[in-house]
Write an enzyme that holds these catalytic residues in place. Structure first.
Site, PDB file in Angstrom:
ATOM      1  N   THR A  92      58.501 -31.652  41.500  1.00 52.86           N
ATOM      2  CA  THR A  92      58.921 -30.486  40.409  1.00 52.86           C
ATOM      3  C   THR A  92      59.967 -29.916  40.755  1.00 52.86           C
ATOM      4  OG1 THR A  92      57.887 -28.687  39.224  1.00 52.86           O
ATOM      5  CG2 THR A  92      57.183 -28.808  41.369  1.00 52.86           C
TER       6      THR A  92
ATOM      7  N   GLU B  79      51.690 -27.806  39.825  1.00 53.66           N
ATOM      8  CA  GLU B  79      50.923 -27.445  40.772  1.00 53.66           C
ATOM      9  C   GLU B  79      49.421 -27.329  40.524  1.00 53.66           C
ATOM     10  OE1 GLU B  79      55.136 -25.687  41.180  1.00 53.66           O
ATOM     11  OE2 GLU B  79      53.900 -26.160  39.563  1.00 53.66           O
TER      12      GLU B  79
ATOM     13  N   LYS C  62      63.951  -8.486  27.329  1.00 50.11           N
ATOM     14  CA  LYS C  62      63.807  -7.144  27.269  1.00 50.11           C
ATOM     15  C   LYS C  62      64.960  -6.681  26.505  1.00 50.11           C
ATOM     16  CE  LYS C  62      62.656  -3.163  30.427  1.00 50.11           C
ATOM     17  NZ  LYS C  62      62.424  -2.590  31.700  1.00 50.11           N
TER      18      LYS C  62
ATOM     19  N   TRP D  55      59.560  -5.663  25.428  1.00 48.45           N
ATOM     20  CA  TRP D  55      59.648  -7.104  25.796  1.00 48.45           C
ATOM     21  C   TRP D  55      59.452  -7.737  24.677  1.00 48.45           C
ATOM     22  CZ3 TRP D  55      60.693  -8.281  30.574  1.00 48.45           C
ATOM     23  CH2 TRP D  55      60.914  -7.318  31.656  1.00 48.45           C
TER      24      TRP D  55
END
Length: 568
Positions: free
Chosen positions: A197, A346, A456, A461
């Protein structure tokens, strides 16, 4: 762990290990006459498939592959790849599914790092091998995979185009091998697969999984997909076709499930929109999974309208990137059933899949799209929590944000020969995903963004995924990507790339006016208007089809600094 009392064991008692060979054996139990199809070139039933897997095992023995050795495969999605999924692993060797979309230098790195002993490679990828062969340090033997043996342009035993130094062509080697082979028992924690990955920094990371982990992942899919009917999949009536590369997280684990169920499977080889649609129709495909880019490519194809009545039986699980409401609506209008799933390399990969309960199934199609575009509900046997920057858990109230951390029976235990990044992945005993989300009390996961992609601005956010979702609902927008760039006044400001649908002519001012109207109606936050909107013909993607925001950020910085007159 707390002290427990183990059950007594009789010396002669047998406790079967959870091995991939047991998934293969199940395929002969009930419906061995069902077919596995490769493009419009080749088809076999499960009896023949099992024979071929055993022939492959004998070929591997002839190539001196021993338990613990690593076998690499570079192929399109095919029956051959499926045979390697089951055959390479069942002899106790490790299957390395090579990402053929990586640059040759990274392909070379992964092959050397994984210590591959044998490479099985499709003829289309021979130029990659030519470029790197002199730098490979552990490979001893090569086998070429050719489609010509199925087209009549070459007979299996007389293929004249075997490159020098190759042990032979796959079909020719299988045809000479015995179909008798007894797969051994061994420890279920034996290493079964590996792949690499790529992140934003450093070399590709080697992820690895055991037989037990892949067996349990299959059981998790069986429970959620079949038991709970999150994406109903019945072996007796459904036909499976992956449109996610088999090198990418085991094609999300579905080939193992479909094989265990002896369901009809269709493998499309290289992805070509017209052929994919043809296979959907002629082979009766009912279940697929893909990234949003592929679904968008298919629903935008003019032929999709022609075959819309056939598409009404097609169920598609979307992952890799967020499914926007605009794309979900376009697919739904063609009769396609779409649902999101969530996971990462994963995690093998399933952590969540969309599931509508009885009450939610009564909602209107528009209300259902709101749910179908969420990341999904937490999968069976998976623990998922939200964690703040201080390592404290965040409540599952549907509003509070935190990084998704997870535990489960199929999550990788680390990165191969990279203990430092493995320890970072599993910091505090939880696997850290790097995704920011909220979780509702009834277990819906709502992804806000990757931690590195949240914008941000002005002390707030802003989710780039939310902004892309809003842009997808603008009529005429085919695809979008939003990134944050530094701003002296606000810290960061959002910037957008947009691909238009054919025949549409939109302006940046028009799109900003559309967004501003939503803000004035209280439907959007005031920061949801990008500073710049750039119309493009293509949006950079990673090797697995995700939007490459690292590359976009770099290119947009250069564009803004170099020629501000070309952007809106």
């Amino acid at each position: 762990m707390i002290p427990t009392k183990l059950i007594p064991r009789t010396a002669e008692a047998h406790e079967p290990p959870l091995l991939i060979k047991n998934l293969l054996a199940q395929s002969l139990r009930y419906e061995p006459q069902r077919e596995i199809v490769y493009r419009d070139l080749f088809r076999i039933n499960y009896i023949q498939f099992n024979q071929r897997v055993r022939q492959l095992a004998n070929v591997l023995a002839e190539l001196d592959v021993k338990p613990g050795d690593t076998v690499a495969v570079l192929d399109w999605d095919s029956h051959r790849y499926l045979e390697c999924f089951l055959g390479v692993t069942s002899v106790g060797a490790i299957l390395h599914t090579v990402n053929v979309r990586l640059p040759p230098a990274q392909v070379q790195y992964t092959i050397n790092h994984a210590k591959d002993k044998v490479i099985l490679i499709h003829e289309d990828f021979l130029p990659i091998l030519t470029a790197i062969k002199g730098e490979l340090t552990t490979v001893e033997k090569y086998v070429v995979l050719s489609d010509k043996v199925y087209t009549g342009t070459a007979r299996i035993n007389t293929l004249d185009e075997i490159p020098n130094g190759f042990s032979g062509e796959y079909e020719a080697l299988l045809s000479k091998a015995s179909d008798q082979y007894e797969f051994p028992d061994f420890d279920e924690n034996t290493w079964a697969t590996t792949f690499y990955t790529t992140g934003t920094t450093g070399s590709p990371k080697g992820v690895y999984f055991s037989h037990r982990q892949l067996f349990m992942h299959t059981m998790g899919l069986l429970t959620y997909i079949i038991g709970y009917e999150a994406m109903p999949f019945k072996g007796s009536t459904d036909v499976y076709m992956p449109i996610t590369p088999m090198f990418h997280v085991h094609a999300w684990g579905f080939p193992f499930l479909a094989t265990m169920m002896s369901a009809k499977q269709v493998y499309p080889g290289r992805y070509e929109p017209e052929l994919l649609l043809k296979l959907l129709i002629t082979e009766g495909v009912t279940l697929s999974h893909c990234v949003p880019t592929i679904l968008n490519m298919l629903v935008s194809n003019p032929a999709a309208q022609k075959f819309r009545q056939n598409l009404s039986r097609w169920k598609v699980l979307i992952g890799g990137s967020a499914l926007t409401k605009g794309l979900a609506k376009a697919a739904t209008e063609l009769g396609i059933t779409v649902m999101s799933g969530y996971g990462m390399s994963e995690t093998a990969p399933i952590l969540a899949v969309g599931y509508l309960n009885e009450q939610e199934k009564t909602l209107s199609p528009e209300e259902q799209i709101e749910l179908r575009t969420r990341a999904g509900r937490i999968a069976p046997f998976v623990e998922m929590r939200l964690m703040d920057d201080n390592g404290q858990f965040v409540p599952h109230d549907g509003h509070s944000l935190g990084e998704i951390v997870a535990r489960g029976p199929w999550l990788t235990q680390g990165y191969y020969e990279d203990s430092e990044r493995g320890a970072e992945l599993w910091k505090g005993g939880w696997l850290h995903t790097g995704d920011v989300a909220s979780i509702t009390p009834d277990n819906w996961v709502i992804i806000a963004d990757r931690t590195k992609d949240v914008i941000k601005t002005g002390g707030e956010w802003v989710s780039s995924l939310d902004m892309e979702d809003v842009l997808s609902q603008v009529e005429g927008v085919a695809e979008s990507a939003v990134i944050g760039l530094p701003d002296d006044r606000w810290g960061e400001r959002p910037h957008a790339l947009i691909i238009l649908k054919p025949g549409y002519s939109l302006t940046a001012e028009g799109i900003k006016a559309y967004l501003q109207a939503k803000i004035e109606r209280g439907e959007l936050h005031k920061w949801y208007v990008p500073d710049r909107i750039i119309f493009v013909s293509d949006i950079p993607k990673t090797s697995v089809g995700k939007i490459d925001k690292k590359k976009i950020r770099s290119e947009m910085k250069e564009l803004i600094l170099g020629s501000s007159t070309t952007i809106s």
